[in-house]
Scaffold this motif. Sequence first.
Motif, PDB file in Angstrom:
ATOM      1  N   ALA A 221       0.729   4.127  -2.837  1.00 46.73           N
ATOM      2  CA  ALA A 221       0.617   5.556  -2.541  1.00 46.73           C
ATOM      3  C   ALA A 221       1.746   6.345  -3.203  1.00 46.73           C
ATOM      4  O   ALA A 221       1.510   7.347  -3.884  1.00 46.73           O
ATOM      5  CB  ALA A 221       0.634   5.769  -1.030  1.00 46.73           C
ATOM      6  N   LEU A 222       2.980   5.900  -3.028  1.00 47.79           N
ATOM      7  CA  LEU A 222       4.129   6.601  -3.593  1.00 47.79           C
ATOM      8  C   LEU A 222       4.083   6.617  -5.108  1.00 47.79           C
ATOM      9  O   LEU A 222       4.359   7.637  -5.752  1.00 47.79           O
ATOM     10  CB  LEU A 222       5.427   5.936  -3.106  1.00 47.79           C
TER      11      LEU A 222
ATOM     12  N   VAL B  33      -3.203   8.598  -2.993  1.00 47.56           N
ATOM     13  CA  VAL B  33      -2.203   8.599  -1.929  1.00 47.56           C
ATOM     14  C   VAL B  33      -2.882   8.597  -0.568  1.00 47.56           C
ATOM     15  O   VAL B  33      -2.512   7.831   0.340  1.00 47.56           O
ATOM     16  CB  VAL B  33      -1.268   9.820  -2.047  1.00 47.56           C
TER      17      VAL B  33
ATOM     18  N   LEU C 254      -2.316   5.520   1.790  1.00 47.57           N
ATOM     19  CA  LEU C 254      -1.474   5.893   2.912  1.00 47.57           C
ATOM     20  C   LEU C 254      -2.194   5.642   4.234  1.00 47.57           C
ATOM     21  O   LEU C 254      -1.652   5.015   5.146  1.00 47.57           O
ATOM     22  CB  LEU C 254      -1.075   7.365   2.805  1.00 47.57           C
TER      23      LEU C 254
ATOM     24  N   LEU D 197      -1.149   2.633   6.850  1.00 46.50           N
ATOM     25  CA  LEU D 197      -0.772   2.914   8.231  1.00 46.50           C
ATOM     26  C   LEU D 197      -1.648   2.144   9.211  1.00 46.50           C
ATOM     27  O   LEU D 197      -1.200   1.771  10.302  1.00 46.50           O
ATOM     28  CB  LEU D 197      -0.867   4.421   8.508  1.00 46.50           C
TER      29      LEU D 197
ATOM     30  N   THR E  63       0.811  -1.205   0.000  1.00 45.99           N
ATOM     31  CA  THR E  63       0.000   0.000   0.000  1.00 45.99           C
ATOM     32  C   THR E  63       0.850   1.264   0.000  1.00 45.99           C
ATOM     33  O   THR E  63       0.472   2.273  -0.601  1.00 45.99           O
ATOM     34  CB  THR E  63      -0.950   0.024   1.213  1.00 45.99           C
ATOM     35  N   MET E  64       2.015   1.210   0.662  1.00 45.11           N
ATOM     36  CA  MET E  64       2.913   2.358   0.610  1.00 45.11           C
ATOM     37  C   MET E  64       3.428   2.562  -0.818  1.00 45.11           C
ATOM     38  O   MET E  64       3.539   3.687  -1.301  1.00 45.11           O
ATOM     39  CB  MET E  64       4.100   2.148   1.563  1.00 45.11           C
TER      40      MET E  64
END
Length: 407
Positions: A59-60, A348, A352, A356, A55-56
Amino acid sequence: MTQAPPSRAKYALILGGMTAFGPLCMDMYLPAFPAIAADLQAGASEVQLSLMACTMGLALGQLVMGPMSDAVGRRRPLLIGVAIYVLASVLCALAPSAYALAGIRLVQGFGGAAGIVIARAVVRDLYSGVALAKFFSMLMLVVGVVPIMAPVVGGQLLQLTSWRGVFVVLAVVGALLLAVATFLLPETLPVQQRQPGSLGRTLRTFGGLLSDRLFTGFALSASLAFAAMFAYISGSSFVLQDVYGMSAQTFGIVFAVNAIGIVAVGQLNGRLVGKADPRKMLAIGLGCNLLGALSVIVSVLGGIGLAGLLPALFVTVASVGLVMPNATALSLSGRPETAGSASALLGVLQFLVGGLASPLVGVAGSHTAVPMALVMAALSTLAVLVYLVLARGQRTERPQAAEATVG
């Protein structure tokens, strides 16, 4: 000069496939979580780290690929991203440890992000007004097939191969989508509408979007509701299999039923668009999301069992079929020149916040459902509060007549 787009069905299938990279990455290997933990001698949180890393990366990747597509067009970043996804999927199948898997999943998510963010930007290139909201609802049907089929297919694949074989299948699917995009998806952003690409300009664009109270309210409330569903995605494999004793195959069926809820509600939303205020539909979706999440925590803490938990999960997940199409259309409305950047920022925030929240679900181990229930309830509550503070009562232009254009 403008012309009607060649085929709504064609674009729905192609763009739906690209948008499906997110759920495809996350859902197909969910039934394999216990098997991955055993094979790599890792704990629940270490395995869930691979989900967070993905998922990071999603997002990135959207943060990079969205603005890039505004500058150089949609096709080039899309094809590069999907190629990265295919290569990373192969490497995931060869991962020697949980931490190596997490690292490669970061790259896999980065590549897959191109499909997600650019698909939304292409829709904004092609449609506006009511047609925009209707098309996003149509995408819910196509995207909904993926979470329905992915865990079922993943569970069945585990009968034929190891968890590594699941990633081989992901690589093959990515390669097929790369071929389809190469030969069937035209460029939709004319040269004269492209924005000069620079870090400063990108940051200013993002700053302008974040300073827009309505954009932030719609995007953040939807992202929190999405994260509540993501907490379910991250924790349900361990909760339903380890805590409630489901098999991988039964879990896949339960996951599919919940995904059918998203599809059904998304199609209902598509029929109501133009008749009902999208903001009211979004508010109803957020309310249902909160109701479902609170029912999850009552079911878990009250020891009601699957009879209470499964309907509560269904309501929480199905509500996303109302939340996401309306929030996406409202967020992207009126921003044709920065659709890629707005789509990137929206994506994102979604991944993000979801990423988290993911590790929190497994903090107490794989033999309790309490962390998942608490995280879902907290995120759904925050989603409603954000909407009430930032978006409720603010004036917006209601989408007018349906339009469809190709530059």
